[in-house]
Design an enzyme around this catalytic site. Structure first.
Site, PDB file in Angstrom:
ATOM      1  N   ASP A  63     -25.159 -19.499   1.217  1.00  0.00           N
ATOM      2  CA  ASP A  63     -25.719 -20.510   2.129  1.00  0.00           C
ATOM      3  C   ASP A  63     -24.669 -20.828   3.194  1.00  0.00           C
ATOM      4  O   ASP A  63     -23.528 -21.169   2.870  1.00  0.00           O
ATOM      5  CB  ASP A  63     -26.051 -21.767   1.297  1.00  0.00           C
ATOM      6  CG  ASP A  63     -26.899 -22.756   2.073  1.00  0.00           C
ATOM      7  OD1 ASP A  63     -27.784 -23.360   1.463  1.00  0.00           O
ATOM      8  OD2 ASP A  63     -26.655 -22.945   3.285  1.00  0.00           O
ATOM      9  N   ASP A 120     -30.603 -19.424   6.837  1.00  0.00           N
ATOM     10  CA  ASP A 120     -29.163 -19.381   6.517  1.00  0.00           C
ATOM     11  C   ASP A 120     -28.882 -19.222   5.031  1.00  0.00           C
ATOM     12  O   ASP A 120     -27.795 -19.521   4.563  1.00  0.00           O
ATOM     13  CB  ASP A 120     -28.469 -20.639   7.052  1.00  0.00           C
ATOM     14  CG  ASP A 120     -28.564 -21.812   6.112  1.00  0.00           C
ATOM     15  OD1 ASP A 120     -29.599 -21.949   5.432  1.00  0.00           O
ATOM     16  OD2 ASP A 120     -27.593 -22.587   6.038  1.00  0.00           O
ATOM     17  N   GLU A 121     -29.858 -18.693   4.311  1.00  0.00           N
ATOM     18  CA  GLU A 121     -29.706 -18.705   2.863  1.00  0.00           C
ATOM     19  C   GLU A 121     -30.345 -17.469   2.239  1.00  0.00           C
ATOM     20  O   GLU A 121     -31.435 -17.067   2.650  1.00  0.00           O
ATOM     21  CB  GLU A 121     -30.442 -19.960   2.383  1.00  0.00           C
ATOM     22  CG  GLU A 121     -30.269 -20.350   0.981  1.00  0.00           C
ATOM     23  CD  GLU A 121     -31.196 -21.537   0.661  1.00  0.00           C
ATOM     24  OE1 GLU A 121     -31.541 -21.668  -0.502  1.00  0.00           O
ATOM     25  OE2 GLU A 121     -31.574 -22.303   1.563  1.00  0.00           O
TER      26      GLU A 121
HETATM   27  P1  TTP Z   1     -29.310 -26.135   5.123  1.00  0.00           P
HETATM   28  O1  TTP Z   1     -28.671 -24.916   4.548  1.00  0.00           O
HETATM   29  O2  TTP Z   1     -30.141 -26.974   4.223  1.00  0.00           O
HETATM   30  O3  TTP Z   1     -28.184 -27.076   5.723  1.00  0.00           O
HETATM   31  P2  TTP Z   1     -26.879 -26.720   6.514  1.00  0.00           P
HETATM   32  O4  TTP Z   1     -26.621 -25.267   6.577  1.00  0.00           O
HETATM   33  O5  TTP Z   1     -26.950 -27.400   7.847  1.00  0.00           O
HETATM   34  O6  TTP Z   1     -25.753 -27.453   5.686  1.00  0.00           O
HETATM   35  P3  TTP Z   1     -25.138 -27.052   4.271  1.00  0.00           P
HETATM   36  O7  TTP Z   1     -23.685 -26.809   4.543  1.00  0.00           O
HETATM   37  O8  TTP Z   1     -25.355 -28.246   3.420  1.00  0.00           O
HETATM   38  O9  TTP Z   1     -25.858 -25.843   3.799  1.00  0.00           O
HETATM   39  O10 TTP Z   1     -30.201 -25.733   6.362  1.00  0.00           O
HETATM   40  C1  TTP Z   1     -29.880 -24.659   7.240  1.00  0.00           C
HETATM   41  C2  TTP Z   1     -30.270 -24.993   8.650  1.00  0.00           C
HETATM   42  O11 TTP Z   1     -31.665 -25.244   8.719  1.00  0.00           O
HETATM   43  C3  TTP Z   1     -29.599 -26.238   9.192  1.00  0.00           C
HETATM   44  O12 TTP Z   1     -28.338 -25.967   9.795  1.00  0.00           O
HETATM   45  C4  TTP Z   1     -30.586 -26.767  10.167  1.00  0.00           C
HETATM   46  C5  TTP Z   1     -31.934 -26.277   9.657  1.00  0.00           C
HETATM   47  N1  TTP Z   1     -32.653 -27.410   9.035  1.00  0.00           N
HETATM   48  C6  TTP Z   1     -33.607 -28.050   9.788  1.00  0.00           C
HETATM   49  O13 TTP Z   1     -33.897 -27.670  10.928  1.00  0.00           O
HETATM   50  N2  TTP Z   1     -34.251 -29.109   9.216  1.00  0.00           N
HETATM   51  C7  TTP Z   1     -33.958 -29.573   7.957  1.00  0.00           C
HETATM   52  O14 TTP Z   1     -34.545 -30.544   7.475  1.00  0.00           O
HETATM   53  C8  TTP Z   1     -32.960 -28.870   7.200  1.00  0.00           C
HETATM   54  C9  TTP Z   1     -32.617 -29.342   5.818  1.00  0.00           C
HETATM   55  C10 TTP Z   1     -32.337 -27.814   7.783  1.00  0.00           C
HETATM   56 MG    MG Z   2     -26.730 -24.096   4.849  1.00  0.00          MG
END
Ligand code: TTP
Ligand code: MG
Length: 407
Positions: free
Chosen positions: A21, A115-116
């Site tokens: 992630d 992103d995962e």
């Molecule tokens: P995530 O992997 O949930 O969050 P993140 O990468 O920003 O942070 P983390 O380090 O905790 O993993 O989500 C990936 C991307 O998806 C995030 O950068 C923005 C987008 N996203 C949205 O657009 N809306 C949302 O509600 C979420 C949770 C994420």
């Molecule tokens: Mg993330």
């Protein structure tokens, strides 16, 4: 204790799954592209009164700001937070680069979101080393090629890999071995289990169940009666039985590609381009045969020391035209080639669609719609005729003058 049954393990190999992630993905991309944002609290959000935060940089998270929070609330918590409008196209581009790296290690890559992803690395040991080493290498490669950090979890079952990737975020690497798994499960709070929603965790909490260890001790039938299918799933997970497997996304699996190992390594860009042209022809013909149009074009090069690079472009419109594929791969080559000895050349097309997308239009100064300058339509006509001739008269009937060997 009875023998545990691992979901995809063969008789000899215990399953090993990675979950990757990206850290604060959208915010990190903005900080990467704009040095002025680095080290500062940043949120990605629309700019209206009703906007919500898509993500917050780790600096902004220190103020209590998080995804899905209304922007006005984030501004209250940190009036200096920098609000940046998102750029989907750029995030998608980096996401593709990350997925290409993952696919170098196993075809069993399951994208979960932009992103995962999960990777099943069972049996990859001989090629790439033990799972923890693979995880480390992937982290390094993602950083080298994108300039971004990610967090990786490594575990014998899928849901634990995801739990693990979250433990040492950002830039974390957490490994749960088979030996450690049981103790880990016993102490794991139910609310950390992916898919265990608020209602389920509240219902369990009211029964005094806070961890998977508590859940193991509770009569199974009673749990299933109370929670139905989700209760059944949780009981299985609590005992380390996760039936879900890593399944590459059907759409992503639809890709068309070709590669050639050269008879002799080369450093001659003209020769490489001739090969790229022939490969683009081959790939485009295959696309047309299947009625597919691709949005992503990939160039792959393996060098004489067996290191390799893959580079890709996302097109503004889908294509099945060799000329377009060739132009894009040749451009990728020119941008990325640094004189190494080349051993293998590959061209691929992915993000396949069955409908052709319109060539994007531009408005001219007076607002009239003008078609973008493109050669695609001319190429298309030529290539369709080539297809017909080849079908009628066989493989040797026609070829591109550029590929004809010098007598
Ligand atoms: P995530 O992997 O949930 O969050 P993140 O990468 O920003 O942070 P983390 O380090 O905790 O993993 O989500 C990936 C991307 O998806 C995030 O950068 C923005 C987008 N996203 C949205 O657009 N809306 C949302 O509600 C979420 C949770 C994420
Ligand atoms: Mg993330």
């Amino acid at each position: 204790m009875g023998a545990l049954k691992w979901p995809r393990a063969s008789d000899t190999l215990p399953t090993m799954i990675l979950h990757l992630d990206m850290d604060a993905f959208f915010a990190s991309v903005e900080q990467l592209d704009n040095p002025e944002l680095r080290g500062k609290p940043v949120v990605i959000s629309g700019q209206s009164a009703r906007s919500v935060v898509a993500t917050a940089s780790y600096e902004a998270r220190k103020y209590g700001i998080h995804s899905a929070m209304p922007l006005f609330q984030a501004l209250k918590l940190c009036p200096d937070v920098l609000v940046v409008r998102g750029r989907r196209h750029r995030y998608k581009e980096i996401s593709c680069a990350v997925f290409s790296i993952l696919e170098e290690y196993t075809p069993l890559v399951e994208p979960v979101s932009i992103d995962e992803a999960y990777l099943d690395v069972t049996g990859c040991e001989r090629l790439f080393g033990p799972p923890l080493k693979i995880a480390k290498t992937i982290k390094e490669k993602v950083f080298q090629e994108t300039g971004l950090t990610c967090s990786v979890g490594c575990a014998p079952i899928k849901f634990l890999a995801k739990v693990a990737s979250d433990i040492h975020k950002p830039n974390g690497l957490t490994h749960i071995s088979i030996e450690e798994m049981d103790d880990f499960l016993v102490g794991l709070p139910v609310k950390k289990v992916p898919g265990a929603g608020k209602r389920t965790t509240q219902a369990l909490s009211s029964m005094g169940i806070h961890t998977l260890g508590d859940l193991r001790r509770f009569p199974k039938e009673l749990l299933i009666k109370k929670l139905g299918l989700s209760g059944q799933r949780l009981v299985a997970l609590a005992w380390g039985k996760d039936p879900s497997t890593v399944s590459p996304h059907a759409e992503r699996a639809k890709s068309v590609s070709t590669e050639t190992t050269l008879e002799k390594d080369t450093t001659d860009p003209q020769f490489v381009k001739a090969v790229l042209l022939a490969q683009s022809d081959e790939v485009a013909r295959e696309l047309r045969r299947k009625g597919f149009y691709a949005r992503r074009v990939t160039l792959k090069l393996t060098f004489s020391d067996f290191t390799r690079i893959t580079r890709q472009t996302t097109l503004p419109h889908t294509t099945d035209v060799a000329g377009r594929i060739f132009e894009e791969t040749a451009l990728l080559f020119d941008r990325n080639y640094k004189g190494q000895r080349i051993r293998l050349i590959g061209v691929g097309c992915a993000e396949i669609e069955t409908q052709k997308s319109e060539v994007p239009c531009q408005l001219d100064l007076f607002g009239a719609v003008k078609k973008r300058e493109t050669h695609d339509e001319e190429w298309e006509k030529v290539e369709k005729s080539m297809d017909d001739i080849l079908k009628k008269f066989g493989k040797e009937a026609i070829f591109r003058a550029r590929l004809k060997k010098k007598e």
